[in-house]
Design an enzyme around this catalytic site. Sequence first.
Site, PDB file in Angstrom:
ATOM      1  CE  LYS A 248      -1.884   2.997   1.906  1.00 34.47           C
ATOM      2  NZ  LYS A 248      -1.717   4.435   1.524  1.00 34.47           N
TER       3      LYS A 248
ATOM      4  N   GLY B 224       7.222   5.242   8.366  1.00 36.88           N
ATOM      5  CA  GLY B 224       6.407   6.455   8.419  1.00 36.88           C
ATOM      6  C   GLY B 224       6.427   7.061   9.807  1.00 36.88           C
ATOM      7  CB  SER B 225       4.209   9.545  11.338  1.00 32.98           C
ATOM      8  OG  SER B 225       2.943   8.936  11.265  1.00 32.98           O
TER       9      SER B 225
ATOM     10  CB  THR C 268       0.904   6.151  10.938  1.00 36.31           C
ATOM     11  OG1 THR C 268       0.199   7.379  10.746  1.00 36.31           O
ATOM     12  CG2 THR C 268       0.396   5.129   9.939  1.00 36.31           C
ATOM     13  N   GLY C 269       2.593   4.330  13.053  1.00 33.64           N
ATOM     14  CA  GLY C 269       3.250   3.070  13.437  1.00 33.64           C
ATOM     15  C   GLY C 269       2.543   2.414  14.613  1.00 33.64           C
TER      16      GLY C 269
ATOM     17  CD  GLU D 288      12.887   4.249   8.895  1.00 36.41           C
ATOM     18  OE1 GLU D 288      12.621   5.154   9.745  1.00 36.41           O
ATOM     19  OE2 GLU D 288      13.064   4.475   7.686  1.00 36.41           O
TER      20      GLU D 288
ATOM     21  CB  CYS E 146      13.396   8.194   8.058  1.00 36.63           C
ATOM     22  SG  CYS E 146      13.987   7.239   6.669  1.00 36.63           S
TER      23      CYS E 146
ATOM     24  CD  GLU F 254      10.874  12.236  11.419  1.00 35.17           C
ATOM     25  OE1 GLU F 254       9.730  11.748  11.526  1.00 35.17           O
ATOM     26  OE2 GLU F 254      11.846  11.610  10.966  1.00 35.17           O
TER      27      GLU F 254
END
Length: 491
Positions: free
Chosen positions: A185, A238-239, A242-243, A260, A294, A393
């Site tokens: 996705k 990703g963020s 969301t992780g 990651e 990242c 970040e």
Amino acid sequence: MGSHVSKTVADELAPMQIIDGKSVDAVSGERINVVCPSDGQVFASIPASGKADIDQAVGAARHAFDEGPWARMPAVERGRCLTRLGQLVEKHADELAALESRDTGKPVRQGKADVTATMRYYEFYGGAADKIHGDTIPFLDGYTALTMREPHGVVAGIIPWNYPLQILARVAGAALAMGNTLVIKPAEDASLTAIRIAELALEAGIPGGVFNVVTGYGREAGAALSAHPLVDYVTFTGSPPTGTAIQQAAAANNRGVTMELGGKSPQIVFADADIEAALPVLVNAIIQNGGQTCSAGSRILIEKPVYEQVASALSERFSGLVAGPHEADLDLGALINPAQKQRVEDFVAAAEEAGISVLARGRVHEDAPKGGYYHPPVLFGAVDPASALAQEEVFGPVLALFPFADEPDAVRLANDTDFGLVAGIWTRDGARQHRMAKRVRAGQVFVNGYGAGGGIELPFGGFKKSGHGREKGFEALYDMSATKTVVFNHG
Ligand code: NAI
Ligand code: MG
């Protein structure tokens, strides 16, 4: 071998997604407009998929894993498929680089560099597929015990928008080399090259159903994929929030994950460093991809005796930096979308309001289209280590400088965030290089250099909030497989 795919992204900019080796639209027929960040104009569309499409894709990947030839194919044959995919990436390099730059706003040379790294991932994992093997274990008399590496099964890969081609390649290369099947996705802001790679995978001889790409929003397609009970393993870049959501969804099925989740990576400049050599690297590590990386080097820790010297040299360089459209190939391009631009503006405004001093600011090119999502690079000096700018970040071209007193102070400051992805250490003192490399909490440490963008051979991943599991290099093959122990009782 690709015969199902009648239209490619290159033919028209309303591509279908790839499920079970076929080009298909979303079940709902709905589509998402694709915008070029350089001018804010719609230039394409992608299927807006949801649960029904994810069900089909996971079903296809499940069937391809359980019944198809892929997992049983000799490893060398799987490797050859990946090697051919790498060759096809090379053959279509110009097309892929142009598409990636247009979709993400990244300067042309960055799009090209991403394609080179992408080719290398498929080449590396193509070559690695038949070079991973188990052990025999000394055990009781009358027994033979051995281990073998087995694929997880259906791997779900949820991909971000910052390096769409590269991050897809590091996931797909390792997962496919080990014999898994895939449902990818890609990010709703950057799906075009993922569709194209899935088309090329068919052309490379990877059987239908092995490499599925479903496009759509994260909260719909992404959420359905990470929660799907027929998925065996989930990998995400990703963020952190969301992780967390993806891990919770996978936890409901007790499935493994690789995460990651970004960083707040320091570069540490000691007074004895080769400062001239360091300067361009310090700048590039935060400017590359507009800071939407990242592993961006977003904090520079500078030993006090050289703080003023380094700060003023960086200020001079920052003042000359220019953002502009991807085709102009300037220092940096546009940010991915209006929300990301707003996020960067908010960080900069909050830091200024807190009294943190702006040492230098680059500019947006006068001729840059007004509808583009540009933000000039900003350099902040003597940043409060407790501030949001020091801890969070930003994911934009914003660099924070911090003076430090001595080596223990540098270690403390370097480790004083929730993240631990990458670090750079600049010093000529060999013993200090080794001490620092051990004491800094980061998944990758570079001494007298910095860069994780290339280096596809180098294991990559985080400590702390930066995530867990390792991608890239040979180690990714272990993440993308599990050990099976087999014991023979032969008396
Ligand atoms: P995100 O982490 O939400 O999106 C990344 C991917 O996750 C996309 O494919 C998205 O569709 C998918 N996704 C979103 N919500 C999901 C859900 N509930 N379930 C499953 N999949 C889901 O990142 P976003 O919103 O695009 O950017 C926000 C911030 O995230 C950025 O400002 C940046 O700080 C950070 N980020 C970090 C990245 C990194 O490489 N470390 C990459 C992208 C974003
Ligand atoms: Mg886009």
